[in-house]
Write a protein that holds these residues in place. Structure first.
Motif, short mmCIF file in Angstrom:
data_model
loop_
_atom_site.label_atom_id
_atom_site.label_comp_id
_atom_site.label_asym_id
_atom_site.label_seq_id
_atom_site.Cartn_x
_atom_site.Cartn_y
_atom_site.Cartn_z
N UNK A 23 0.82 -1.21 0.00
CA UNK A 23 0.00 0.00 0.00
C UNK A 23 0.86 1.26 0.00
N UNK A 24 1.95 1.26 0.76
CA UNK A 24 2.84 2.42 0.81
C UNK A 24 3.37 2.78 -0.57
N UNK A 25 3.64 1.78 -1.40
CA UNK A 25 4.19 2.04 -2.73
C UNK A 25 3.20 2.73 -3.66
N UNK A 26 1.92 2.73 -3.31
CA UNK A 26 0.88 3.36 -4.13
C UNK A 26 0.72 4.85 -3.83
N UNK A 27 1.22 5.30 -2.69
CA UNK A 27 0.95 6.66 -2.23
C UNK A 27 1.85 7.68 -2.92
N UNK A 28 1.33 8.90 -3.05
CA UNK A 28 2.07 9.97 -3.71
C UNK A 28 2.77 10.91 -2.73
N UNK A 29 2.23 11.06 -1.54
CA UNK A 29 2.83 11.96 -0.54
C UNK A 29 3.91 11.19 0.21
N UNK A 30 5.11 11.27 -0.27
CA UNK A 30 6.20 10.48 0.32
C UNK A 30 7.02 11.34 1.27
N UNK A 31 6.36 11.68 2.39
CA UNK A 31 6.98 12.52 3.40
C UNK A 31 7.81 11.73 4.40
N UNK A 32 8.12 12.38 5.51
CA UNK A 32 8.97 11.79 6.55
C UNK A 32 8.38 10.49 7.10
N UNK A 33 7.08 10.49 7.42
CA UNK A 33 6.47 9.29 8.00
C UNK A 33 6.38 8.16 6.98
N UNK A 34 6.18 8.50 5.71
CA UNK A 34 6.18 7.48 4.66
C UNK A 34 7.56 6.82 4.58
N UNK A 35 8.60 7.64 4.56
CA UNK A 35 9.96 7.13 4.47
C UNK A 35 10.27 6.22 5.66
N UNK A 36 9.89 6.66 6.85
CA UNK A 36 10.13 5.87 8.05
C UNK A 36 9.36 4.54 7.99
N UNK A 37 8.10 4.59 7.56
CA UNK A 37 7.30 3.38 7.47
C UNK A 37 7.89 2.38 6.47
N UNK A 38 8.39 2.87 5.35
CA UNK A 38 9.02 1.99 4.37
C UNK A 38 10.24 1.32 4.98
N UNK A 39 11.06 2.09 5.66
CA UNK A 39 12.26 1.51 6.27
C UNK A 39 11.91 0.50 7.36
#
Length: 86
Positions: free
Chosen positions: A32-48
């Motif tokens: 689901x994360x890979x589908x999102x467009x707003x790749x902010x700080x929390x997105x980056x942290x969640x991916x890691x």
């Protein structure tokens, strides 16, 4: 391959109007994360964190919390569905 489950599930809005999905495992959260467009700080942290959870370096619960925070940042977080009383 076994899933890396977390609880409670995180409910998010999809691109399809009126469609919501309950994410309850790290694999689904990462997809689901890979589908999102707003790749902010929390997105980056969640991916890691999801990547680390998939490698069994952190617990799925930690990944679920990171995914929840990223969903808030993305604006896709939805409340859990209410259950009806009988």
């Amino acid at each position: 391959m076994s899933r890396h489950w977390f609880s409670p599930p995180v409910y998010v809005r999809t691109d399809d109007p009126g469609v919501r999905v309950a994410i309850s495992h790290v694999e689904g959260a990462a997809e689901e994360l890979m589908k999102w467009t707003n790749r902010g700080h929390r997105w980056d942290l969640a991916v890691r964190i999801c990547t680390a959870a998939l490698a069994d370096k952190v617990s799925p619960q930690v990944a679920g919390k990171a995914f929840l925070a990223a969903a808030k940042e993305e604006g896709t977080l939805l409340p859990p569905m209410a259950t009806s009383a009988r």
